[in-house]
Design an enzyme around this catalytic site. Structure first.
Site, PDB file in Angstrom:
ATOM      1  N   SER A 341      39.301  15.424  -0.313  1.00  0.00           N
ATOM      2  CA  SER A 341      40.661  15.827  -0.732  1.00  0.00           C
ATOM      3  C   SER A 341      40.635  17.055  -1.632  1.00  0.00           C
ATOM      4  O   SER A 341      39.588  17.508  -2.079  1.00  0.00           O
ATOM      5  CB  SER A 341      41.330  14.668  -1.486  1.00  0.00           C
ATOM      6  OG  SER A 341      40.766  14.556  -2.775  1.00  0.00           O
ATOM      7  N   CYS A 342      41.860  17.543  -1.942  1.00  0.00           N
ATOM      8  CA  CYS A 342      41.978  18.741  -2.785  1.00  0.00           C
ATOM      9  C   CYS A 342      41.817  18.424  -4.262  1.00  0.00           C
ATOM     10  O   CYS A 342      41.753  19.332  -5.084  1.00  0.00           O
ATOM     11  CB  CYS A 342      43.356  19.356  -2.622  1.00  0.00           C
ATOM     12  SG  CYS A 342      43.678  19.853  -0.960  1.00  0.00           S
ATOM     13  N   ASP A 343      41.828  17.144  -4.605  1.00  0.00           N
ATOM     14  CA  ASP A 343      41.831  16.765  -6.015  1.00  0.00           C
ATOM     15  C   ASP A 343      40.476  17.025  -6.664  1.00  0.00           C
ATOM     16  O   ASP A 343      39.440  16.648  -6.123  1.00  0.00           O
ATOM     17  CB  ASP A 343      42.175  15.271  -6.114  1.00  0.00           C
ATOM     18  CG  ASP A 343      42.623  14.898  -7.501  1.00  0.00           C
ATOM     19  OD1 ASP A 343      41.867  15.186  -8.451  1.00  0.00           O
ATOM     20  OD2 ASP A 343      43.719  14.341  -7.635  1.00  0.00           O
ATOM     21  N   ASN A 380      46.209  12.609   0.812  1.00  0.00           N
ATOM     22  CA  ASN A 380      46.068  13.929   1.449  1.00  0.00           C
ATOM     23  C   ASN A 380      46.058  13.838   2.972  1.00  0.00           C
ATOM     24  O   ASN A 380      45.696  14.790   3.663  1.00  0.00           O
ATOM     25  CB  ASN A 380      44.756  14.603   1.002  1.00  0.00           C
ATOM     26  CG  ASN A 380      44.953  15.834   0.139  1.00  0.00           C
ATOM     27  OD1 ASN A 380      44.005  16.555  -0.144  1.00  0.00           O
ATOM     28  ND2 ASN A 380      46.161  16.094  -0.276  1.00  0.00           N
TER      29      ASN A 380
END
Ligand SMILES: Cc1ncc(COP(=O)(O)O)c(C=O)c1O
Length: 390
Positions: A341-343, A380
């Site tokens: 994910s982008c986190d 996401n």
């Protein structure tokens, strides 16, 4: 003098490699599944789960096993354990529904979470479950309202040192408070039934069992002085599995626990329980993921894989360090493993020694059978690992 040089990276990588090879040597039927088209996937060994259950029963024959469903609530796992006669520990209506659906009778079910939603208590009691843990007067009030004749067991606080996933800060009371709670339960018409503790999940410290059983025995005799005749001692969970180091074995823990019971309970409790989760399913699963990216950031090597802390590897955020294996030769370097994910919180591990991976490589995560898919979400838009039983 000859200086011994220990290559820490090599030792760590070889440990993961040996775990990988040992897992497969006992499960040849898994071999054709090692390069799946679709990843991430979690392969679980139902035969291995059965063996773990039987091993526990063999080494602790007087202790009834209540599998902690939260560790992995897949219906197939519940089914095989139900067939073997296991009991189940549940915390929610959904977990209970899954267990009852397999034909398990409610007298094989307990609920050890000391703080339970009211609607769950009502539902469980209406289905015939009547054994609940408590560690507060408020919980007794709740049970007295909607589960009037239920049996209650009190949760003691015990040290969780040496457990990779400690639990004791959130739950449990000291002996005197526990006694007051049991007495209060009796006044409210409930049945004071027993005592429980949890040494912390992934517990590699015998001393926690020592303190747990000794404290339970203290409660037991003080309860007797107050005219409370307890019947049941629940030893909680905590049995560890092999991640990046060798864990205590079931056999050794059982030997130690049997000795402690003899020492502290000269007349054995009428009923003994254990509620393992990780120890039954943890090392019976291997997760297969694929490398989707690679980068150098400052002086750190990064790879990115197609799952992450939101899609199944949540325990990586806490104390669990998984063993990773990659089927390549070459010099070992340390890699940070980023989730899909982008986190920026989505980092699965740091300083993992691996031969240099390439995009598309399979990365194997050992002992991924417990507390992985049960946590997984589609954050996401990424998929949760598919669960397959080869
Ligand atoms: C009340 C209770 N019982 C049993 C377990 C299972 O513990 P483990 O997976 O360490 O065996 C847990 C884990 O969180 C728990 O909270």
């Amino acid at each position: 003098m000859v200086e011994e040089v220990v290559d820490r990276r090599r030792v760590q990588f070889e440990f993961a490699k040996r775990s990988f090879e040992a897992f497969l040597s006992e499960r040849e039927r898994f071999l054709p599944y090692l390069k799946p088209q679709v990843t991430p996937v979690l392969y679980m060994d139902l035969e291995g789960i059965k063996s773990r259950y039987i091993e526990l029963r063999y080494h602790l024959p007087q202790v009834k096993v209540y599998y902690a469903v939260k560790a992995n609530d897949h219906p197939e796992i519940i089914r095989v354990l139900a067939e073997l006669g296991s009991g189940f520990e549940v915390a929610s209506s959904e977990e209970l529904r899954r267990v009852l659906e397999m034909g398990v009778s409610p007298d094989r079910v307990i609920s050890s979470n000391p703080v339970k939603p009211m609607d769950f208590i009502e539902y469980a009691y209406s289905k015939g479950v009547d054994r609940f843990a408590v560690d507060s007067f408020t919980e007794v009030d709740k049970l007295a309202k909607v589960a009037k004749r239920s049996r209650v067991y009190v949760r003691l606080v015990v040290p969780n040192e040496g457990s990779d996933w400690p639990l004791s800060k959130k739950f449990g009371v000291d002996v005197n408070t526990a006694l007051d709670i049991l007495e209060y339960a009796r006044e409210k018409g409930l049945i004071p039934y027993g005592v429980t503790f949890h040494v912390g999940s992934q517990c590699n410290n015998y001393r926690n069992w020592f303190i747990g059983i000794r404290t339970a025995a203290e409660l037991w005799s003080k309860a007797k002085e107050r005219g409370l005749r307890l019947q049941m001692l629940n030893l909680g969970g905590g049995i560890p599995v092999r991640y990046t180091y060798e864990a205590l074995s079931v056999e050794d823990i059982a030997y130690y626990v049997r000795g402690l019971l003899q020492k502290f309970f000269p007349s054995m409790p009428h009923e003994l329980q254990i509620e393992p989760g990780r120890g039954i399913v943890g090392d019976q699963g291997i997760m297969v993921t694929r490398v989707i990216g690679k980068a150098r950031r400052g002086n750190e090597n990064w790879i990115y894989i197609d799952t992450g802390v939101f899609n199944g590897l949540a325990e990586a955020l806490g104390g669990i360090r998984y063993a990773f294996y990659l089927d390549r030769e070459g010099e070992l370097e340390e890699w940070t493993i980023g989730g899909v994910s982008c986190d920026s919180m989505d980092v699965v591990a740091r300083s993992v020694p691996l031969p240099e991976p390439e995009v598309g490589d399979y990365l194997y995560i050992l002992s991924a059978g417990a507390y992985t898919t049960v946590y997984a979400a589609n954050f996401n838009g990424f998929p949760v690992p598919q669960v397959v039983f080869p």
